[in-house]
Design an enzyme around this catalytic site. Structure first.
Site, mmCIF file in Angstrom:
data_model
loop_
_atom_site.group_PDB
_atom_site.id
_atom_site.type_symbol
_atom_site.label_atom_id
_atom_site.label_comp_id
_atom_site.label_asym_id
_atom_site.label_seq_id
_atom_site.Cartn_x
_atom_site.Cartn_y
_atom_site.Cartn_z
ATOM 1 C CE LYS A 122 12.099 -2.281 8.623
ATOM 2 N NZ LYS A 122 12.595 -3.748 8.215
ATOM 3 C CG ASP A 162 13.607 -3.093 4.817
ATOM 4 O OD1 ASP A 162 13.489 -4.148 5.489
ATOM 5 O OD2 ASP A 162 12.726 -2.410 4.167
HETATM 6 P P1 NDP Z 1 16.801 -4.522 -1.495
HETATM 7 O O1 NDP Z 1 16.662 -3.019 -1.499
HETATM 8 O O2 NDP Z 1 18.068 -5.228 -1.458
HETATM 9 O O3 NDP Z 1 16.002 -5.062 -2.797
HETATM 10 C C1 NDP Z 1 14.721 -4.826 -2.947
HETATM 11 C C2 NDP Z 1 14.130 -5.463 -4.275
HETATM 12 O O4 NDP Z 1 12.806 -5.440 -4.284
HETATM 13 C C3 NDP Z 1 14.479 -4.799 -5.437
HETATM 14 O O5 NDP Z 1 14.819 -5.527 -6.237
HETATM 15 C C4 NDP Z 1 13.729 -3.692 -5.577
HETATM 16 O O6 NDP Z 1 13.665 -3.369 -6.914
HETATM 17 C C5 NDP Z 1 12.317 -4.451 -5.607
HETATM 18 N N1 NDP Z 1 11.422 -3.550 -4.895
HETATM 19 C C6 NDP Z 1 11.418 -2.462 -4.079
HETATM 20 N N2 NDP Z 1 10.408 -1.795 -4.059
HETATM 21 C C7 NDP Z 1 9.573 -2.210 -4.958
HETATM 22 C C8 NDP Z 1 8.334 -1.843 -5.281
HETATM 23 N N3 NDP Z 1 7.677 -0.927 -4.979
HETATM 24 N N4 NDP Z 1 7.690 -2.478 -6.528
HETATM 25 C C9 NDP Z 1 8.457 -3.540 -7.099
HETATM 26 N N5 NDP Z 1 9.794 -4.010 -6.568
HETATM 27 C C10 NDP Z 1 10.174 -3.282 -5.620
HETATM 28 O O7 NDP Z 1 15.874 -5.040 -0.180
HETATM 29 P P2 NDP Z 1 15.685 -6.389 0.547
HETATM 30 O O8 NDP Z 1 16.054 -7.339 -0.369
HETATM 31 O O9 NDP Z 1 16.661 -5.945 1.774
HETATM 32 O O10 NDP Z 1 14.235 -6.351 0.910
HETATM 33 C C11 NDP Z 1 13.341 -6.863 0.188
HETATM 34 C C12 NDP Z 1 12.132 -7.224 1.127
HETATM 35 O O11 NDP Z 1 12.467 -8.129 2.328
HETATM 36 C C13 NDP Z 1 11.319 -6.016 1.886
HETATM 37 O O12 NDP Z 1 10.073 -6.211 2.171
HETATM 38 C C14 NDP Z 1 12.527 -5.989 3.310
HETATM 39 O O13 NDP Z 1 11.457 -5.533 4.394
HETATM 40 C C15 NDP Z 1 12.345 -7.352 3.533
HETATM 41 N N6 NDP Z 1 12.980 -8.019 4.571
HETATM 42 C C16 NDP Z 1 14.538 -7.746 4.556
HETATM 43 C C17 NDP Z 1 15.345 -8.213 5.342
HETATM 44 C C18 NDP Z 1 16.811 -7.808 5.167
HETATM 45 O O14 NDP Z 1 17.554 -8.561 6.111
HETATM 46 N N7 NDP Z 1 17.275 -7.306 4.296
HETATM 47 C C19 NDP Z 1 14.619 -8.725 6.561
HETATM 48 C C20 NDP Z 1 13.510 -9.180 6.619
HETATM 49 C C21 NDP Z 1 12.680 -8.685 5.580
HETATM 50 P P3 NDP Z 1 14.352 -1.955 -7.437
HETATM 51 O O15 NDP Z 1 15.660 -1.765 -7.435
HETATM 52 O O16 NDP Z 1 13.743 -1.521 -8.892
HETATM 53 O O17 NDP Z 1 13.654 -0.657 -6.277
#
Ligand code: NDP
Length: 449
Positions: A122, A162
């Site tokens: 990662k 991510d």
């Molecule tokens: P994105 O950046 O597309 O979206 C993240 C979302 O979560 C946004 O709405 C963001 O809001 C919110 N967010 C992030 N940090 C925080 C925080 N500290 N508090 C509140 N809201 C938060 O990321 P992904 O959708 O790709 O990833 C989301 C989760 O899924 C993560 O945990 C990631 O590790 C996991 N994941 C992702 C994969 C992938 O293929 N993308 C695969 C497996 C797991 P804001 O815009 O305001 O920051």
């Protein structure tokens, strides 16, 4: 085993999320060590919790104003026993070495569960893409890759997206890698379709999380039809989780970002979801705008004073946390249970605290831990790598069917491993045990390296 956790804490006292992830795994694999005394003699726990390699580097870039900014870059190459390191890059101001190590550690087990040949890694940076221009994001990505390119490669380490790293960032990173290496190879996954990406990769994590939950529901002869679902986040994983839930007859009533959440009692239908995708992926706006567009929805801003997240305090049957780590604490878990939630499928990595997980398991609800439930993303990344090496592109149905099969098989593997160790129905223990045994046996086969 307690000594090992203490050792890890003493060695890196500030890496809380890493301690949490290690503790959860170690607790559940104890019976495996009891059954295999050679594992202790071979110090498998000490070896699997120490990264094979950590790279930390300076990332200088120039803002549009002419100001030079310096961020910190990371790549943790955790374990390559079953394949090249594989795992996403996260760009978020909260990123530090402890967060990247926890994510890399989880990735090792997750990748093992997919049955594909991928080790775990990662990376990321404390760079915040929010509010930056495309040109700033491009300069940052180019500077980040100017160092990272030496450490990665299609047979060595294959990063992906991510939080904060989507199609735009993958494009800029890939362009710089290609220029520096003079090679067009599948060194990153999550690429756009017209230059090596795979169909279904953007959808894969969200769809997979729903497929996993559907498998859990099928053990009780139930489906998503008519079920109310709470989804957090509004990024990649949340969007496609919502899309699949709608398709399977579920009603999604919440979405969020770090500023707040919306509750739409009527349900977020396909048209509203389309609006969210435009809002988030193209205009890069805030979820609060949803309530301006659809006044029947209620927007609640994040209140840092609260010791719980009100998003989890609504009547529902299912909860799919798709934002970030530790977004469901003990109070939230109590609220979910009280409101009737009995399916939790984790799209995010480690979204539930240990106190929350204990309540899910004690109440015997259908709880799918992230390393199993969100493995669909990396699984389709593995399929993207396969298509890249063959220089072929599979049709949408083929990739989606493979994803479904992989999620079905992960579900079965978790149940089987849990049964085998006397913790039937505990998907978390099953996922940890199955992932652990495969990786550890591969490490032992390859000698002390
Ligand atoms: P994105 O950046 O597309 O979206 C993240 C979302 O979560 C946004 O709405 C963001 O809001 C919110 N967010 C992030 N940090 C925080 C925080 N500290 N508090 C509140 N809201 C938060 O990321 P992904 O959708 O790709 O990833 C989301 C989760 O899924 C993560 O945990 C990631 O590790 C996991 N994941 C992702 C994969 C992938 O293929 N993308 C695969 C497996 C797991 P804001 O815009 O305001 O920051």
């Amino acid at each position: 085993m307690e000594q090992i956790v203490e050792l890890i804490k003493n060695r890196d006292p500030e890496q809380f999320e890493f301690h949490q992830a290690v503790h959860e795994v170690i607790e559940t694999v104890k019976p495996v060590l009891d059954r295999n005394p050679e594992y202790r003699q071979q110090a498998v726990l000490e070896r699997i919790t120490e990264p094979e390699r950590v790279v930390m580097f300076r990332v200088p870039w120039m803002a549009d104003s002419g100001q030079v900014v310096v961020n910190r870059g990371f790549r943790v190459e955790m374990n390559s026993a079953i394949g090249p390191y594989k795992g996403g890059l996260r760009f978020h101001p909260s990123v530090n070495l402890g967060i990247i190590k926890f994510l890399a550690f989880e990735q090792v087990f997750k990748n093992s569960l997919t049955t594909l040949a991928m080790g775990g890694g990662k990376g990321g940076s404390d760079f915040d893409p929010k509010g930056k221009s495309d040109a700033e994001v491009m300069r940052f990505c180019q500077s980040f890759m100017a160092e990272l390119y030496r450490h990665i490669g299609p047979n060595t380490d294959v990063p992906a997206g991510d939080i904060g790293v989507g199609a735009r960032e993958i494009g800029y990173l890939f362009g710089m890698y290609k220029k520096l290496k003079n090679e067009f190879t599948g060194v990153l996954t999550g690429k756009s379709l017209n230059w090596g990406g795979s169909l279904i990769r953007p959808e894969a994590t969200g769809y997979g999380t729903v497929y996993f939950a559907a498998e859990m529901l099928s053990t009780r002869s139930e489906t998503f039809e008519g079920k109310t679902c709470l989804v957090s986040g509004s990024g990649n994983v949340a969007q496609f989780t919502t899309e699949k839930l709608i398709e399977l007859g579920g009603k999604v009533v919440t979405l969020s970002d770090s500023s707040g959440y919306i509750y739409d009692e009527a349900g977020i239908d396909s048209e509203k979801l389309h609006y969210v995708m435009q809002l988030k992926n193209i205009r890069r706006g805030r979820i609060s705008e949803y309530a301006d567009k659809y006044p029947e929805a209620v927007y609640t801003p994040t209140d840092p004073q609260l010791d719980y997240n009100p998003l989890w305090d609504h009547k529902a049957e299912c909860a799919m946390p798709c934002a970030t780590q530790n977004e469901i604490n003990g109070v939230d878990a109590g609220n979910l249970l009280r409101n009737g939630v009995y399916v939790v499928s984790e799209g995010a990595n480690m979204p539930a605290t240990p106190e929350a997980i204990d309540q899910f398991i004690d109440n015997q609800i259908l709880y799918g831990p992230g390393k199993a439930a969100n493995a669909g993303g990396v699984a389709v990344s593995g399929l993207e790598m396969a298509q890249n090496s063959m220089r072929l592109a599979w049709p949408r149905e083929e990739v989606d069917n493979r994803l479904k099969q992989i999620m079905k098989s992960i579900h079965a593997t978790c149940l089987e491993a849990a049964d085998g160790y006397g913790v039937s129905g505990n998907y978390m223990a099953g996922a940890n045990i199955a992932g652990f045994v495969k990786v550890v046996n591969a490490m032992l086969d390859q000698g002390l390296v």
